[in-house]
Design a protein around this motif. Structure first.
Motif, PDB file in Angstrom:
ATOM      1  N   ASP A  96      23.819   7.857  29.296  1.00 18.55           N
ATOM      2  CA  ASP A  96      25.076   7.106  29.258  1.00 18.55           C
ATOM      3  C   ASP A  96      25.182   6.445  27.886  1.00 18.55           C
ATOM      4  O   ASP A  96      24.301   5.684  27.503  1.00 18.55           O
ATOM      5  N   ASP A 150      33.131   5.578  26.365  1.00 18.67           N
ATOM      6  CA  ASP A 150      31.949   5.435  27.215  1.00 18.67           C
ATOM      7  C   ASP A 150      31.870   6.705  28.066  1.00 18.67           C
ATOM      8  O   ASP A 150      32.846   7.063  28.734  1.00 18.67           O
ATOM      9  N   SER A 151      30.742   7.414  27.991  1.00 18.30           N
ATOM     10  CA  SER A 151      30.634   8.666  28.739  1.00 18.30           C
ATOM     11  C   SER A 151      29.190   8.883  29.169  1.00 18.30           C
ATOM     12  O   SER A 151      28.260   8.427  28.502  1.00 18.30           O
ATOM     13  N   GLU A 210      33.297   6.340  36.503  1.00 18.45           N
ATOM     14  CA  GLU A 210      31.917   6.821  36.613  1.00 18.45           C
ATOM     15  C   GLU A 210      31.407   6.838  38.042  1.00 18.45           C
ATOM     16  O   GLU A 210      30.774   5.903  38.484  1.00 18.45           O
ATOM     17  N   GLU A 270      30.598  10.497  33.754  1.00 16.89           N
ATOM     18  CA  GLU A 270      31.562   9.489  33.308  1.00 16.89           C
ATOM     19  C   GLU A 270      32.384   9.987  32.127  1.00 16.89           C
ATOM     20  O   GLU A 270      31.862  10.632  31.219  1.00 16.89           O
TER      21      GLU A 270
HETATM   22 CO    CO Z   1      28.890   4.499  30.639  1.00 19.69          CO
END
Ligand code: CO
Length: 303
Positions: free
Chosen positions: A81, A92-93, A195, A288
């Motif tokens: 993450d 954010d992924s 997410e 996410e």
């Molecule tokens: Co994240």
């Protein structure tokens, strides 16, 4: 502003894709974490939060402490993450990888772990397909939960996605992974990190005693000069976004940091993000993306 979100998103997806190719048995977690953080900077981004690498039942908020000796093993379910920012606008992924290599898993366990990964991807896809201006937030959670339970697993009930704002990783909205009664509606231009977390366990996370990630909350006077020095470094370098204990060890010795950080954390001047684990010890998968809400859908910045 949208340009900055897009640029941050491109950096995150490039680094995420490169880093996930590196995940294999015998890789030191700290090497993965440092690769991700260094690449974000090389690509021209700021690090929005310490790179999280959470393995198996560890669900979130694990980043390497200094001299981390943890090694990824074959068969580990590794959640990566990461976040980058441009002018404070965040992407954010996260992705989950089942590590190849020798392992002690049965064939059934391997299939189950692959299914967990696929289910987290399906749940994220469902969420993204229903997001648009005017949609009730509770409805997203209901659809995510339904996708996950239809595939035979459980969502983590006490973890949620979140809205993003400039220099703010968790702004007002919480995007649930289960049905809830929030009738608040998404607005055009809202930016969301969605997410879903998926498990075959009880579907709750609990704190572990470990804390490697913190966030500055508010100022307060301290008597010890060393504590004051650490606090002023934190305020100067990480006034808004989370930071890791490891980052501080470039400036300060580990022993003295331990004392100062404990004092700051006990006084709630910094917030401690405890490493989270699935309550029943079951494996967890996560996927996410960051999306920008549009009139008729949404735009994925981290695709
Ligand atoms: Co994240």
């Amino acid at each position: 502003m949208i340009g900055s979100y897009e640029k941050a998103g491109k950096i995150v997806s490039k680094v995420r894709n490169e880093a996930s190719e590196l995940i294999k048995d015998d890789l030191a977690i700290i090497d993965l974490v440092e690769f991700v953080e260094n690449e974000i900077v090389k690509e021209g981004g700021g690090i929005a939060f310490p790179c999280n690498v959470s393995v198996n039942e560890i669900t979130a908020h694990y980043t390497s402490p200094p001299n981390d000796e943890n090694i990824i093993k074959g068969g580990d379910l590794v959640k990566l993450d990461l976040g980058a920012e441009i002018n404070g606008y965040i992407a954010d992924s996260a992705v989950t990888v089942l590590t190849k290599g020798d392992n002690n898993l049965t064939d059934d366990e391997i299939v189950k772990n692959e299914d967990l990964i696929e289910t987290s991807a399906a749940a994220l896809e469902t969420a993204i397909s229903v997001v648009k201006a005017g949609v009730e937030i509770g409805y997203i959670g209901r659809e995510v939960e339904k996708t996950i339970t239809d595939l035979g697993f459980s969502p983590i009930r006490n973890l949620a996605g979140h809205s993003l704002d400039q220099w703010d990783l968790h702004s007002g909205l919480s995007i649930p992974n289960v049905k809830d009664n929030n009738t608040e509606k998404l607005k055009e231009g809202d930016v969301l990190a969605i997410e879903p977390f998926v498990t075959d366990g009880v579907g709750y996370v609990v704190d572990t005693p470990k804390v490697n990630i913190f966030k500055f909350l508010k100022n307060r006077p301290f008597r010890l000069p060393y504590t004051r020095k650490v606090l002023s470094h934190i305020k100067k370098n990480y006034p808004y976004l989370p930071f890791s204990f490891r980052w501080l060890t470039d400036e300060f010795s580990i022993n003295r940091l331990n004392t100062a950080i404990k004092e700051l954390s006990d006084a709630m001047v910094i917030y401690p993000y405890h490493t989270l684990r699935e309550k029943s010890g079951a494996c967890v998968a996560q996927k996410e993306h960051t999306v920008v809400v549009e009139k008729e859908g949404c735009y994925i910045t981290t695709k």
